[in-house]
Write a protein that holds these residues in place. Structure first.
Motif, PDB file in Angstrom:
ATOM      1  N   ARG A   1       1.413  -1.476   0.048  1.00  0.00           N
ATOM      2  CA  ARG A   1      -0.268   0.101  -0.228  1.00  0.00           C
ATOM      3  C   ARG A   1       0.840   1.053  -0.267  1.00  0.00           C
ATOM      4  NH1 ARG A   1      -4.723  -1.646   2.836  1.00  0.00           N
ATOM      5  NH2 ARG A   1      -5.389  -4.211   1.915  1.00  0.00           N
ATOM      6  N   LEU A   2       1.862   1.157   0.504  1.00  0.00           N
ATOM      7  CA  LEU A   2       2.961   2.580   1.032  1.00  0.00           C
ATOM      8  C   LEU A   2       4.164   2.416  -0.425  1.00  0.00           C
ATOM      9  CD1 LEU A   2       3.737   1.915   4.684  1.00  0.00           C
ATOM     10  CD2 LEU A   2       2.052   4.253   3.260  1.00  0.00           C
ATOM     11  N   PHE A   3       4.676   1.269  -1.259  1.00  0.00           N
ATOM     12  CA  PHE A   3       5.389   1.383  -2.182  1.00  0.00           C
ATOM     13  C   PHE A   3       4.871   0.382  -3.222  1.00  0.00           C
ATOM     14  CE2 PHE A   3       7.557   2.547   2.281  1.00  0.00           C
ATOM     15  CZ  PHE A   3       8.189   3.097   1.926  1.00  0.00           C
ATOM     16  N   PRO A   4       3.912   0.991  -3.903  1.00  0.00           N
ATOM     17  CA  PRO A   4       3.279  -0.222  -4.458  1.00  0.00           C
ATOM     18  C   PRO A   4       3.871  -0.370  -5.719  1.00  0.00           C
ATOM     19  CG  PRO A   4       1.863   1.955  -5.065  1.00  0.00           C
ATOM     20  CD  PRO A   4       3.044   2.061  -3.689  1.00  0.00           C
ATOM     21  N   ARG A   5       5.033   0.177  -5.972  1.00  0.00           N
ATOM     22  CA  ARG A   5       6.320  -0.387  -7.152  1.00  0.00           C
ATOM     23  C   ARG A   5       7.443  -0.579  -6.839  1.00  0.00           C
ATOM     24  NH1 ARG A   5       2.977   3.591  -8.589  1.00  0.00           N
ATOM     25  NH2 ARG A   5       1.968   3.160 -11.121  1.00  0.00           N
ATOM     26  N   ALA A   6       8.037  -0.586  -5.395  1.00  0.00           N
ATOM     27  CA  ALA A   6       9.064  -0.949  -4.703  1.00  0.00           C
ATOM     28  C   ALA A   6       9.453  -2.636  -4.496  1.00  0.00           C
ATOM     29  CB  ALA A   6       8.911  -1.402  -4.031  1.00  0.00           C
ATOM     30  N   ARG A   7      10.769  -3.281  -5.252  1.00  0.00           N
ATOM     31  CA  ARG A   7      10.779  -4.941  -4.676  1.00  0.00           C
ATOM     32  C   ARG A   7      10.604  -4.691  -3.221  1.00  0.00           C
ATOM     33  NH1 ARG A   7      16.264  -4.998  -7.288  1.00  0.00           N
ATOM     34  NH2 ARG A   7      17.224  -3.294  -7.005  1.00  0.00           N
ATOM     35  N   ALA A   8      10.253  -5.935  -2.798  1.00  0.00           N
ATOM     36  CA  ALA A   8      10.006  -6.068  -1.547  1.00  0.00           C
ATOM     37  C   ALA A   8      10.615  -7.268  -0.964  1.00  0.00           C
ATOM     38  CB  ALA A   8       7.880  -6.692  -1.219  1.00  0.00           C
ATOM     39  N   LEU A   9      11.553  -6.927   0.040  1.00  0.00           N
ATOM     40  CA  LEU A   9      12.847  -8.281   0.920  1.00  0.00           C
ATOM     41  C   LEU A   9      11.838  -8.538   1.965  1.00  0.00           C
ATOM     42  CD1 LEU A   9      15.757  -9.484   0.688  1.00  0.00           C
ATOM     43  CD2 LEU A   9      16.371  -7.259   1.826  1.00  0.00           C
ATOM     44  N   SER A  10      11.707  -9.775   1.798  1.00  0.00           N
ATOM     45  CA  SER A  10      11.600 -10.343   2.974  1.00  0.00           C
ATOM     46  C   SER A  10      12.232 -10.978   3.299  1.00  0.00           C
ATOM     47  CB  SER A  10       9.977 -11.824   2.171  1.00  0.00           C
ATOM     48  OG  SER A  10      10.014 -12.741   3.250  1.00  0.00           O
ATOM     49  N   LEU A  11      12.218 -10.663   4.572  1.00  0.00           N
ATOM     50  CA  LEU A  11      12.831 -10.706   6.233  1.00  0.00           C
ATOM     51  C   LEU A  11      12.535 -12.363   7.135  1.00  0.00           C
ATOM     52  CD1 LEU A  11      15.316  -8.047   6.025  1.00  0.00           C
ATOM     53  CD2 LEU A  11      16.206 -10.669   4.891  1.00  0.00           C
ATOM     54  N   ALA A  12      13.403 -12.681   8.215  1.00  0.00           N
ATOM     55  CA  ALA A  12      12.486 -13.169   8.924  1.00  0.00           C
ATOM     56  C   ALA A  12      12.231 -13.206  10.252  1.00  0.00           C
ATOM     57  CB  ALA A  12      13.323 -14.493   9.655  1.00  0.00           C
ATOM     58  N   THR A  13      12.937 -11.847  10.718  1.00  0.00           N
ATOM     59  CA  THR A  13      13.033 -10.905  12.179  1.00  0.00           C
ATOM     60  C   THR A  13      12.646  -9.704  11.593  1.00  0.00           C
ATOM     61  OG1 THR A  13      15.034 -10.838  12.460  1.00  0.00           O
ATOM     62  CG2 THR A  13      13.723 -13.390  12.737  1.00  0.00           C
ATOM     63  N   PHE A  14      11.686  -9.073  12.989  1.00  0.00           N
ATOM     64  CA  PHE A  14      12.097  -7.248  12.674  1.00  0.00           C
ATOM     65  C   PHE A  14      14.057  -6.796  12.285  1.00  0.00           C
ATOM     66  CE2 PHE A  14       8.754  -7.855  15.562  1.00  0.00           C
ATOM     67  CZ  PHE A  14       7.232  -8.136  14.403  1.00  0.00           C
ATOM     68  N   ASP A  15      14.371  -7.980  13.931  1.00  0.00           N
ATOM     69  CA  ASP A  15      15.946  -7.483  13.868  1.00  0.00           C
ATOM     70  C   ASP A  15      16.763  -7.690  12.474  1.00  0.00           C
ATOM     71  OD1 ASP A  15      14.606  -8.874  16.467  1.00  0.00           O
ATOM     72  OD2 ASP A  15      16.791  -8.131  17.333  1.00  0.00           O
TER      73      ASP A  15
ATOM     74  N   GLN B   1       8.681 -21.548  16.046  1.00  0.00           N
ATOM     75  CA  GLN B   1       9.808 -20.317  16.166  1.00  0.00           C
ATOM     76  C   GLN B   1       9.490 -19.060  15.170  1.00  0.00           C
ATOM     77  OE1 GLN B   1      12.174 -20.139  18.528  1.00  0.00           O
ATOM     78  NE2 GLN B   1      11.789 -22.079  18.810  1.00  0.00           N
ATOM     79  N   ALA B   2       9.120 -17.731  15.545  1.00  0.00           N
ATOM     80  CA  ALA B   2       9.327 -16.392  14.645  1.00  0.00           C
ATOM     81  C   ALA B   2       7.822 -16.903  14.150  1.00  0.00           C
ATOM     82  CB  ALA B   2       9.640 -16.165  13.891  1.00  0.00           C
ATOM     83  N   PRO B   3       6.387 -17.174  14.268  1.00  0.00           N
ATOM     84  CA  PRO B   3       5.060 -17.490  14.450  1.00  0.00           C
ATOM     85  C   PRO B   3       5.078 -16.643  13.040  1.00  0.00           C
ATOM     86  CG  PRO B   3       4.428 -16.750  16.206  1.00  0.00           C
ATOM     87  CD  PRO B   3       6.684 -16.868  16.301  1.00  0.00           C
ATOM     88  N   ASN B   4       3.735 -16.535  11.824  1.00  0.00           N
ATOM     89  CA  ASN B   4       3.753 -15.330  11.221  1.00  0.00           C
ATOM     90  C   ASN B   4       2.411 -16.197  10.475  1.00  0.00           C
ATOM     91  OD1 ASN B   4       3.864 -14.383   8.199  1.00  0.00           O
ATOM     92  ND2 ASN B   4       4.681 -13.138   8.947  1.00  0.00           N
ATOM     93  N   ASN B   5       1.794 -15.637  10.173  1.00  0.00           N
ATOM     94  CA  ASN B   5       0.850 -15.664   9.621  1.00  0.00           C
ATOM     95  C   ASN B   5       0.483 -16.123   8.364  1.00  0.00           C
ATOM     96  OD1 ASN B   5      -1.935 -15.127  11.826  1.00  0.00           O
ATOM     97  ND2 ASN B   5      -0.740 -13.069  11.626  1.00  0.00           N
ATOM     98  N   ALA B   6       1.187 -15.630   7.551  1.00  0.00           N
ATOM     99  CA  ALA B   6       1.484 -15.721   6.203  1.00  0.00           C
ATOM    100  C   ALA B   6       1.541 -17.629   6.127  1.00  0.00           C
ATOM    101  CB  ALA B   6       2.072 -14.571   5.485  1.00  0.00           C
ATOM    102  N   LEU B   7       2.781 -17.974   6.905  1.00  0.00           N
ATOM    103  CA  LEU B   7       3.574 -18.823   7.155  1.00  0.00           C
ATOM    104  C   LEU B   7       2.990 -20.222   7.648  1.00  0.00           C
ATOM    105  CD1 LEU B   7       7.178 -18.068   8.545  1.00  0.00           C
ATOM    106  CD2 LEU B   7       6.541 -18.455   6.345  1.00  0.00           C
ATOM    107  N   ALA B   8       1.957 -19.859   8.011  1.00  0.00           N
ATOM    108  CA  ALA B   8       1.194 -20.476   8.653  1.00  0.00           C
ATOM    109  C   ALA B   8       0.063 -20.572   7.779  1.00  0.00           C
ATOM    110  CB  ALA B   8       0.201 -19.852   9.452  1.00  0.00           C
ATOM    111  N   ALA B   9      -0.918 -19.647   6.743  1.00  0.00           N
ATOM    112  CA  ALA B   9      -1.475 -20.090   5.333  1.00  0.00           C
ATOM    113  C   ALA B   9      -0.540 -21.254   4.518  1.00  0.00           C
ATOM    114  CB  ALA B   9      -1.503 -18.490   5.062  1.00  0.00           C
TER     115      ALA B   9
END
Length: 358
Positions: free
Chosen positions: A109-123, A216-224
């Motif tokens: 929504r904020l960056f509709p044309r960005a290349r998204a980098l998916s990472l495991a943790t906030f750190d 470890q590091a639960p996430n809704n998308a990973l649950a899906a």
């Protein structure tokens, strides 16, 4: 040619002219990019954008059209920022979790044309922005039901990054199952613990067993993802409708939130100092003595700013002492600078954490 055809022909002519002007405008943007490359200036200048909108809407003679034109200008400047980021190679934006997670949805929504980098943790998101692998990071900061994401405030305290934007995303949990499954088939539900808590009334009513996933590091998308891979009609996940579309699942029950107003506030963090906005936030520490915090609150009031939020967190490596976060409303920069000077004289430390328009 009737009246409708004449009007459409006129619109076509104007659209051709606007296309040519758009190319001219983006050519000028390219020159801005070259200048920013040479000088290291930030892409976003909220103060400049506000001036452009105020100045250019005054050119519209018909007053009723001015707010519509202001929206057009905002969209145009958003496209300009996206183009600048693309040309400068600064269009990578990091988020925590898999594609389809709420952080990823906020990013799109904020960056509709960005290349998204998916990472495991906030750190890892903070580290990616800090070391330049990503221009920005999109991080959940607070939920209207569950409260603070306290780890994020600690990461802000420990990193030299800035909050450059805030965004409120309505959260709509859905129960997702494999194709052909029915709600009556489901016995086990997987998701982030927070999502499971936020859907507690529905899950308790239907008598479903809940599991944090991954452990470890639960996430809704990973649950899906997990439910899709299992192909088991007895398993379901709490996740977004976007995750259902991504992983080939079906929505077995919509909007299962206990609170219909469930909203998560996301922050955008970057390395560049903020340059404008109608809100700002500070991190500070004070001496552990009577009245120290009261002096800060008094200074804020005397400066004329509305304090919308104050939070405290334990200071790292200083047992039973705390640092503070405050969010203030007010865009007048000289007053902001005077407040910072006053706080510097009464606080142990004070840092401008962000300036933005929410």
């Amino acid at each position: 040619m009737n009246q409708l055809e004449q009007a459409r022909a006129q619109i076509d002519t104007v659209d051709r002219q606007m296309a040519a002007l758009f190319e001219q405008r983006m050519a000028a943007v390219r020159q801005v990019i070259e200048y920013k490359q040479a000088t290291g200036m930030p892409i976003l200048d909220s103060g400049r954008e506000a001036q452009v909108i105020e100045k250019n809407t005054a050119y519209i003679a018909e007053e009723v059209l001015r707010p519509y034109y202001a929206d057009l200008l905002r969209a145009q400047m958003a496209l300009s920022r996206q183009y600048q980021a693309y040309v400068l190679g600064r269009d990578v934006v990091a988020h925590q979790g898999a594609e389809g997670a709420y952080s990823h949805i906020a990013l799109t929504r904020l960056f509709p044309r960005a290349r998204a980098l998916s990472l495991a943790t906030f750190d890892e998101v903070f580290d990616a922005v800090q070391d330049g692998r990503a221009a920005y990071g999109v991080i959940p900061f607070e939920n209207s039901t569950a409260g603070d994401v306290s780890d994020v405030l600690d990461l802000l305290y420990n990193h030299s990054l800035y909050i450059v934007q805030m965004y409120d995303l309505p959260i709509r949990h859905n129960l997702l199952g494999v194709p052909g499954a029915h709600l009556r088939d489901v016995t086990d539900v997987y998701g982030h613990p927070q999502a499971l808590r936020q859907s507690e009334a529905f899950l308790t009513k239907t008598g479903l067993a809940t599991h944090s996933w991954p452990p470890q590091a639960p996430n809704n998308a990973l649950a899906a993802q997990y439910v899709a891979a299992q192909k088991d009609p007895t398993k379901a996940a709490t996740a977004s409708a976007e995750a259902a579309a991504l992983y080939g699942l079906e929505v077995l029950a919509e909007d299962i939130n206990t609170d219909s107003d469930n909203t998560t506030r996301f922050i955008v963090v970057g390395k560049e100092p903020p340059v404008g906005g109608d809100r700002f936030c500070l991190l500070f520490t004070v001496d552990n003595k009577p009245g120290a915090l009261a002096l800060v609150i008094q200074a804020v009031a005397e400066a004329g700013f509305n304090m919308e939020c104050i939070k405290s967190r334990p200071r790292p490596h200083v047992p039973f002492e705390y640092y503070f976060y405050i969010e203030l409303v007010g865009a007048h920069q000289p007053d902001r600078e005077r407040l910072m000077e006053r706080m510097s004289s009464i606080c142990e430390t004070v840092r401008l954490l962000g300036t933005y328009t929410k």
